[in-house]
Design an enzyme around this catalytic site. Sequence first.
Site, PDB file in Angstrom:
ATOM      1  N   GLU A   1      -8.813 -11.612  -7.556  1.00 61.14           N
ATOM      2  CA  GLU A   1      -7.992 -10.409  -7.372  1.00 61.14           C
ATOM      3  C   GLU A   1      -6.755 -10.418  -8.273  1.00 61.14           C
ATOM      4  O   GLU A   1      -6.345  -9.373  -8.773  1.00 61.14           O
ATOM      5  CB  GLU A   1      -7.607 -10.266  -5.889  1.00 61.14           C
ATOM      6  CG  GLU A   1      -8.834  -9.931  -5.039  1.00 61.14           C
ATOM      7  CD  GLU A   1      -8.548  -9.830  -3.541  1.00 61.14           C
ATOM      8  OE1 GLU A   1      -7.402 -10.084  -3.111  1.00 61.14           O
ATOM      9  OE2 GLU A   1      -9.493  -9.494  -2.799  1.00 61.14           O
TER      10      GLU A   1
ATOM     11  N   PHE B   1     -15.667   5.047   6.729  1.00 62.13           N
ATOM     12  CA  PHE B   1     -14.251   5.341   6.449  1.00 62.13           C
ATOM     13  C   PHE B   1     -13.874   5.142   4.976  1.00 62.13           C
ATOM     14  O   PHE B   1     -12.733   5.363   4.595  1.00 62.13           O
ATOM     15  CB  PHE B   1     -13.334   4.484   7.338  1.00 62.13           C
ATOM     16  CG  PHE B   1     -13.520   2.994   7.158  1.00 62.13           C
ATOM     17  CD1 PHE B   1     -12.917   2.318   6.111  1.00 62.13           C
ATOM     18  CD2 PHE B   1     -14.306   2.273   8.053  1.00 62.13           C
ATOM     19  CE1 PHE B   1     -13.091   0.939   5.943  1.00 62.13           C
ATOM     20  CE2 PHE B   1     -14.488   0.896   7.897  1.00 62.13           C
ATOM     21  CZ  PHE B   1     -13.877   0.232   6.837  1.00 62.13           C
TER      22      PHE B   1
ATOM     23  N   ASN C   1      -2.191   0.068   6.898  1.00 61.55           N
ATOM     24  CA  ASN C   1      -1.720  -1.202   7.453  1.00 61.55           C
ATOM     25  C   ASN C   1      -0.825  -2.005   6.488  1.00 61.55           C
ATOM     26  O   ASN C   1      -0.858  -3.227   6.467  1.00 61.55           O
ATOM     27  CB  ASN C   1      -2.909  -2.030   7.964  1.00 61.55           C
ATOM     28  CG  ASN C   1      -3.921  -2.311   6.877  1.00 61.55           C
ATOM     29  OD1 ASN C   1      -3.723  -1.936   5.733  1.00 61.55           O
ATOM     30  ND2 ASN C   1      -4.997  -2.986   7.230  1.00 61.55           N
TER      31      ASN C   1
ATOM     32  N   THR D   1      -6.309  -6.906  10.743  1.00 60.09           N
ATOM     33  CA  THR D   1      -6.444  -5.622  10.038  1.00 60.09           C
ATOM     34  C   THR D   1      -5.840  -4.450  10.803  1.00 60.09           C
ATOM     35  O   THR D   1      -5.109  -3.641  10.224  1.00 60.09           O
ATOM     36  CB  THR D   1      -7.955  -5.352   9.755  1.00 60.09           C
ATOM     37  OG1 THR D   1      -8.497  -6.487   9.066  1.00 60.09           O
ATOM     38  CG2 THR D   1      -8.141  -4.095   8.926  1.00 60.09           C
TER      39      THR D   1
ATOM     40  N   HIS E   1      -2.190  -5.297   1.529  1.00 56.61           N
ATOM     41  CA  HIS E   1      -3.427  -6.044   1.290  1.00 56.61           C
ATOM     42  C   HIS E   1      -3.038  -7.478   0.995  1.00 56.61           C
ATOM     43  O   HIS E   1      -2.027  -7.723   0.332  1.00 56.61           O
ATOM     44  CB  HIS E   1      -4.188  -5.487   0.081  1.00 56.61           C
ATOM     45  CG  HIS E   1      -5.242  -6.446  -0.404  1.00 56.61           C
ATOM     46  ND1 HIS E   1      -6.474  -6.549   0.205  1.00 56.61           N
ATOM     47  CD2 HIS E   1      -5.219  -7.392  -1.373  1.00 56.61           C
ATOM     48  CE1 HIS E   1      -7.166  -7.501  -0.399  1.00 56.61           C
ATOM     49  NE2 HIS E   1      -6.429  -8.042  -1.365  1.00 56.61           N
TER      50      HIS E   1
ATOM     51  N   ARG F   1       2.010  -6.556   9.613  1.00 50.60           N
ATOM     52  CA  ARG F   1       1.325  -5.409  10.218  1.00 50.60           C
ATOM     53  C   ARG F   1       1.776  -5.213  11.662  1.00 50.60           C
ATOM     54  O   ARG F   1       1.954  -4.079  12.126  1.00 50.60           O
ATOM     55  CB  ARG F   1      -0.188  -5.609  10.139  1.00 50.60           C
ATOM     56  CG  ARG F   1      -0.734  -5.451   8.714  1.00 50.60           C
ATOM     57  CD  ARG F   1      -2.164  -5.914   8.595  1.00 50.60           C
ATOM     58  NE  ARG F   1      -2.763  -5.597   7.300  1.00 50.60           N
ATOM     59  CZ  ARG F   1      -3.917  -6.097   6.862  1.00 50.60           C
ATOM     60  NH1 ARG F   1      -4.603  -6.944   7.626  1.00 50.60           N
ATOM     61  NH2 ARG F   1      -4.397  -5.753   5.692  1.00 50.60           N
TER      62      ARG F   1
ATOM     63  N   ARG G   1      -1.916 -14.579   4.520  1.00 51.37           N
ATOM     64  CA  ARG G   1      -2.792 -13.923   5.504  1.00 51.37           C
ATOM     65  C   ARG G   1      -2.192 -14.055   6.908  1.00 51.37           C
ATOM     66  O   ARG G   1      -2.225 -13.114   7.698  1.00 51.37           O
ATOM     67  CB  ARG G   1      -4.186 -14.543   5.502  1.00 51.37           C
ATOM     68  CG  ARG G   1      -5.083 -14.098   4.378  1.00 51.37           C
ATOM     69  CD  ARG G   1      -5.503 -12.651   4.442  1.00 51.37           C
ATOM     70  NE  ARG G   1      -6.577 -12.362   5.366  1.00 51.37           N
ATOM     71  CZ  ARG G   1      -7.291 -11.239   5.349  1.00 51.37           C
ATOM     72  NH1 ARG G   1      -7.037 -10.278   4.462  1.00 51.37           N
ATOM     73  NH2 ARG G   1      -8.243 -11.020   6.225  1.00 51.37           N
TER      74      ARG G   1
ATOM     75  N   TYR H   1     -12.718  -3.122  -3.063  1.00 51.40           N
ATOM     76  CA  TYR H   1     -13.223  -2.951  -1.702  1.00 51.40           C
ATOM     77  C   TYR H   1     -14.755  -2.825  -1.703  1.00 51.40           C
ATOM     78  O   TYR H   1     -15.320  -2.083  -0.893  1.00 51.40           O
ATOM     79  CB  TYR H   1     -12.580  -1.722  -1.050  1.00 51.40           C
ATOM     80  CG  TYR H   1     -11.144  -1.941  -0.608  1.00 51.40           C
ATOM     81  CD1 TYR H   1     -10.752  -3.106   0.052  1.00 51.40           C
ATOM     82  CD2 TYR H   1     -10.174  -0.965  -0.812  1.00 51.40           C
ATOM     83  CE1 TYR H   1      -9.436  -3.308   0.472  1.00 51.40           C
ATOM     84  CE2 TYR H   1      -8.855  -1.156  -0.393  1.00 51.40           C
ATOM     85  CZ  TYR H   1      -8.499  -2.332   0.244  1.00 51.40           C
ATOM     86  OH  TYR H   1      -7.195  -2.509   0.669  1.00 51.40           O
TER      87      TYR H   1
ATOM     88  N   LYS I   1       0.833  -1.204   0.000  1.00 54.73           N
ATOM     89  CA  LYS I   1       0.000   0.000   0.000  1.00 54.73           C
ATOM     90  C   LYS I   1       0.871   1.260   0.000  1.00 54.73           C
ATOM     91  O   LYS I   1       2.072   1.203   0.309  1.00 54.73           O
ATOM     92  CB  LYS I   1      -0.909  -0.022   1.237  1.00 54.73           C
ATOM     93  CG  LYS I   1      -1.928  -1.170   1.228  1.00 54.73           C
ATOM     94  CD  LYS I   1      -2.877  -1.048   2.415  1.00 54.73           C
ATOM     95  CE  LYS I   1      -3.951  -2.121   2.376  1.00 54.73           C
ATOM     96  NZ  LYS I   1      -4.989  -1.904   3.419  1.00 54.73           N
TER      97      LYS I   1
HETATM   98  P1  IDP Z   1      -8.101  -6.726   5.553  1.00 51.69           P
HETATM   99  O1  IDP Z   1      -7.229  -5.787   4.761  1.00 51.69           O
HETATM  100  O2  IDP Z   1      -7.430  -7.170   6.827  1.00 51.69           O
HETATM  101  O3  IDP Z   1      -8.604  -7.893   4.722  1.00 51.69           O
HETATM  102  P2  IDP Z   1     -10.756  -5.518   5.286  1.00 51.69           P
HETATM  103  O4  IDP Z   1     -11.853  -5.606   6.310  1.00 51.69           O
HETATM  104  O5  IDP Z   1     -10.924  -6.247   4.006  1.00 51.69           O
HETATM  105  O6  IDP Z   1      -9.398  -5.910   6.045  1.00 51.69           O
HETATM  106  O7  IDP Z   1     -10.557  -3.956   4.990  1.00 51.69           O
HETATM  107  C1  IDP Z   1      -9.813  -3.528   3.880  1.00 51.69           C
HETATM  108  C2  IDP Z   1      -8.986  -2.324   4.278  1.00 51.69           C
HETATM  109  O8  IDP Z   1      -9.836  -1.251   4.684  1.00 51.69           O
HETATM  110  C3  IDP Z   1      -8.079  -2.558   5.502  1.00 51.69           C
HETATM  111  O9  IDP Z   1      -6.874  -3.228   5.175  1.00 51.69           O
HETATM  112  C4  IDP Z   1      -7.852  -1.143   5.982  1.00 51.69           C
HETATM  113  O10 IDP Z   1      -6.881  -0.467   5.188  1.00 51.69           O
HETATM  114  C5  IDP Z   1      -9.206  -0.504   5.721  1.00 51.69           C
HETATM  115  N1  IDP Z   1     -10.066  -0.576   6.913  1.00 51.69           N
HETATM  116  C6  IDP Z   1     -10.774  -1.644   7.374  1.00 51.69           C
HETATM  117  N2  IDP Z   1     -11.442  -1.345   8.490  1.00 51.69           N
HETATM  118  C7  IDP Z   1     -11.155  -0.036   8.754  1.00 51.69           C
HETATM  119  C8  IDP Z   1     -11.581   0.900   9.787  1.00 51.69           C
HETATM  120  O11 IDP Z   1     -12.347   0.567  10.700  1.00 51.69           O
HETATM  121  N3  IDP Z   1     -11.070   2.168   9.702  1.00 51.69           N
HETATM  122  C9  IDP Z   1     -10.238   2.565   8.695  1.00 51.69           C
HETATM  123  N4  IDP Z   1      -9.834   1.738   7.710  1.00 51.69           N
HETATM  124  C10 IDP Z   1     -10.286   0.450   7.739  1.00 51.69           C
HETATM  125 MG    MG Z   2      -9.883  -7.784   3.066  1.00 52.21          MG
END
Ligand code: IDP
Ligand code: MG
Length: 154
Positions: A126, A57, A112, A91, A115, A102, A85, A49, A9
């Site tokens: 993907e 957000f 974070n 996350t 992805h 992370r 993963r 997404y 990212k």
């Molecule tokens: P993941 O990346 O661990 O699979 P996802 O729920 O798919 O998590 O969310 C995608 C991305 O959206 C996260 O990696 C993060 O950058 C962002 N994200 C997820 N939840 C939040 C939040 O509560 N606040 C801000 N950004 C978030």
């Molecule tokens: Mg995800």
Amino acid sequence: MEKTLVILKPSTIQRGLVGQVLDRFQRKGLKIAGLKMMQLDEKILREHYAHLVDRPFFPTLLASMMATPVIVICLEGKDAVEVVRAMTGVTNSRKAAPGTIRGDFGMSGQENIVHASDSVENGMIEVKRFFADNEIFTYSLLAEPATYGPDELN
Ligand code: IDP
Ligand code: MG
């Protein structure tokens, strides 16, 4: 072998962590099947997404993911999705276990670092979303017989 998509990212680019994060995947024994830099746009991010478009957000997530070009990587290996993963961590980087990417490199839920595809099916979807067929390479790694036992090489 199974393929998964990783995105380094903008936070990783800005913080100068590209080499260290990529090094972890290579040291683990994952094969790089594809790798390129690209600028993401709103169209591809709304698709990628889609499960988050209604979250409050989402606008800041969009801006964050378009802040600089990213590096997209297709990694290949046995159980690659699950392995990557686990290496990535949960996350929210503040809650991610030390030893995960992370957990070791991040302090943020949004910023974070990486992805990583969350299922085998999404891994396939993907990889196709971010790579053309001719950008994914099939080749043998000389280290493969030392990386896997013979029953794991299928
Ligand atoms: P993941 O990346 O661990 O699979 P996802 O729920 O798919 O998590 O969310 C995608 C991305 O959206 C996260 O990696 C993060 O950058 C962002 N994200 C997820 N939840 C939040 C939040 O509560 N606040 C801000 N950004 C978030
Ligand atoms: Mg995800």
